[in-house]
Design an enzyme around this catalytic site. Sequence first.
Site, short mmCIF file in Angstrom:
data_model
loop_
_atom_site.label_atom_id
_atom_site.label_comp_id
_atom_site.label_asym_id
_atom_site.label_seq_id
_atom_site.Cartn_x
_atom_site.Cartn_y
_atom_site.Cartn_z
N ASP A 1 0.70 24.57 -4.20
CA ASP A 1 1.13 23.21 -3.37
C ASP A 1 2.76 23.74 -2.79
O ASP A 1 3.43 24.32 -3.83
CB ASP A 1 1.24 21.98 -4.27
CG ASP A 1 1.78 20.71 -3.63
OD1 ASP A 1 0.91 19.99 -3.68
OD2 ASP A 1 2.84 20.77 -3.05
N ILE A 2 3.05 23.42 -1.59
CA ILE A 2 4.28 23.67 -1.37
C ILE A 2 5.47 23.01 -1.91
O ILE A 2 6.47 23.50 -1.90
CB ILE A 2 4.51 23.65 0.37
CG1 ILE A 2 5.49 24.56 0.93
CG2 ILE A 2 4.71 22.28 0.90
CD1 ILE A 2 5.46 24.80 2.27
N ASN B 1 -6.86 11.90 -4.56
CA ASN B 1 -6.52 10.65 -3.96
C ASN B 1 -7.30 10.72 -2.64
O ASN B 1 -7.50 11.69 -1.90
CB ASN B 1 -4.83 10.76 -3.21
CG ASN B 1 -3.81 11.02 -4.79
OD1 ASN B 1 -4.11 10.66 -5.70
ND2 ASN B 1 -3.02 11.63 -4.56
N HIS C 1 -2.26 7.09 -2.31
CA HIS C 1 -1.28 8.00 -2.27
C HIS C 1 -1.81 9.47 -1.62
O HIS C 1 -1.39 10.32 -2.11
CB HIS C 1 -0.74 8.39 -3.68
CG HIS C 1 -0.24 6.96 -4.39
ND1 HIS C 1 0.99 6.38 -3.98
CD2 HIS C 1 -0.63 6.30 -5.38
CE1 HIS C 1 1.33 5.40 -4.67
NE2 HIS C 1 0.13 5.34 -5.37
N GLN C 2 -2.75 9.33 -0.63
CA GLN C 2 -3.30 10.45 -0.13
C GLN C 2 -2.36 10.52 1.23
O GLN C 2 -2.30 9.89 2.35
CB GLN C 2 -4.73 10.21 0.54
CG GLN C 2 -5.27 11.61 1.09
CD GLN C 2 -6.78 11.67 1.37
OE1 GLN C 2 -7.11 10.48 1.41
NE2 GLN C 2 -7.15 12.42 1.79
N HIS D 1 -8.58 17.02 -0.90
CA HIS D 1 -8.05 18.07 -1.86
C HIS D 1 -7.73 17.59 -3.32
O HIS D 1 -7.52 16.53 -3.58
CB HIS D 1 -6.66 18.78 -1.21
CG HIS D 1 -5.76 17.50 -1.17
ND1 HIS D 1 -5.73 16.51 0.10
CD2 HIS D 1 -4.62 17.01 -1.94
CE1 HIS D 1 -4.90 15.59 -0.14
NE2 HIS D 1 -4.20 15.78 -1.10
N PHE D 2 -7.99 18.57 -4.12
CA PHE D 2 -7.84 18.25 -5.81
C PHE D 2 -6.39 18.94 -6.13
O PHE D 2 -6.28 20.17 -5.85
CB PHE D 2 -8.93 18.93 -6.65
CG PHE D 2 -10.18 18.08 -6.45
CD1 PHE D 2 -10.97 18.36 -5.36
CD2 PHE D 2 -10.62 17.21 -7.54
CE1 PHE D 2 -12.20 17.42 -5.40
CE2 PHE D 2 -11.73 16.74 -7.50
CZ PHE D 2 -12.34 16.71 -6.46
N HIS D 3 -5.60 18.26 -6.69
CA HIS D 3 -4.38 18.77 -7.31
C HIS D 3 -4.65 19.22 -8.72
O HIS D 3 -5.10 18.75 -9.58
CB HIS D 3 -3.24 17.82 -7.51
CG HIS D 3 -2.92 17.18 -6.18
ND1 HIS D 3 -1.67 17.51 -5.59
CD2 HIS D 3 -3.44 15.97 -5.47
CE1 HIS D 3 -1.21 16.68 -4.47
NE2 HIS D 3 -2.66 15.96 -4.35
P1 5GP Z 1 -1.72 14.22 -1.27
O1 5GP Z 1 -0.39 13.18 -1.55
O2 5GP Z 1 -2.29 13.91 -0.08
O3 5GP Z 1 -2.69 13.82 -2.57
O4 5GP Z 1 -1.04 15.51 -1.49
C1 5GP Z 1 -0.79 16.48 -0.32
C2 5GP Z 1 -0.10 17.73 -1.08
O5 5GP Z 1 -0.17 18.55 -0.01
C3 5GP Z 1 1.30 17.33 -1.33
O6 5GP Z 1 1.62 17.93 -2.76
C4 5GP Z 1 2.04 18.52 -0.52
O7 5GP Z 1 3.07 19.01 -1.06
C5 5GP Z 1 1.03 19.43 -0.08
N1 5GP Z 1 1.20 20.10 1.12
C6 5GP Z 1 1.62 19.38 2.40
N2 5GP Z 1 1.39 20.10 3.25
C7 5GP Z 1 1.58 21.46 2.87
C8 5GP Z 1 1.58 22.83 3.33
O8 5GP Z 1 1.88 22.96 4.41
N3 5GP Z 1 1.32 23.72 2.50
C9 5GP Z 1 1.12 23.76 1.26
N4 5GP Z 1 0.93 24.71 0.64
N5 5GP Z 1 0.99 22.40 0.55
C10 5GP Z 1 1.36 21.39 1.49
#
Ligand code: 5GP
Length: 138
Positions: free
Chosen positions: A33-34, A89, A95-96, A102-104
């Site tokens: 994650d970035i 999410n 919170h998506q 995607h899974f964190h």
């Molecule tokens: P969400 O809130 O949709 O569950 O989380 C999306 C996740 O994607 C966030 O934690 C965010 O930091 C990550 N993310 C968004 N754009 C990028 C990207 O361009 N590269 C990477 N590696 N992660 C990203």
Amino acid sequence: MAASSSTIFDSILAGDIPCERIFEDEHVLAFLDIQPLSRGHVLLIPKQRAAKLHELDEAHAAALGRALPRLARAVMQVSGCEDYNVLQNNGAPAHQAVMHVHFHIIPKCAHKGLELIWNTENLKDGPELGSAIRAALA
Ligand code: 5GP
């Protein structure tokens, strides 16, 4: 069902946007994650374009399930954290931010990692609710 729109994760899958790749097979990709909540915060995504979990086909869902424990073991080993959250999410109110499944995997060490507010209430209509969901599954 309407096709999902393109997201930044399509560009990552295509290799048009760089990421730190961790694992890849025919159906899934994992990368860092970035904006990590803690060191070792990894994202796991299906190669199928789908916004929400329930839209996935069996092959991609199964591949995600296969990869998650393996990734969790690697993240635990490298982060040194015994504890972690797996977060997934579905929908902006949930919170998506990126509308591609995607899974964190988020290591939980000391005060670093996911913070949750868990507003519970007591289960009132268990039998009726259980029956309705069982019927929907059938
Ligand atoms: P969400 O809130 O949709 O569950 O989380 C999306 C996740 O994607 C966030 O934690 C965010 O930091 C990550 N993310 C968004 N754009 C990028 C990207 O361009 N590269 C990477 N590696 N992660 C990203």
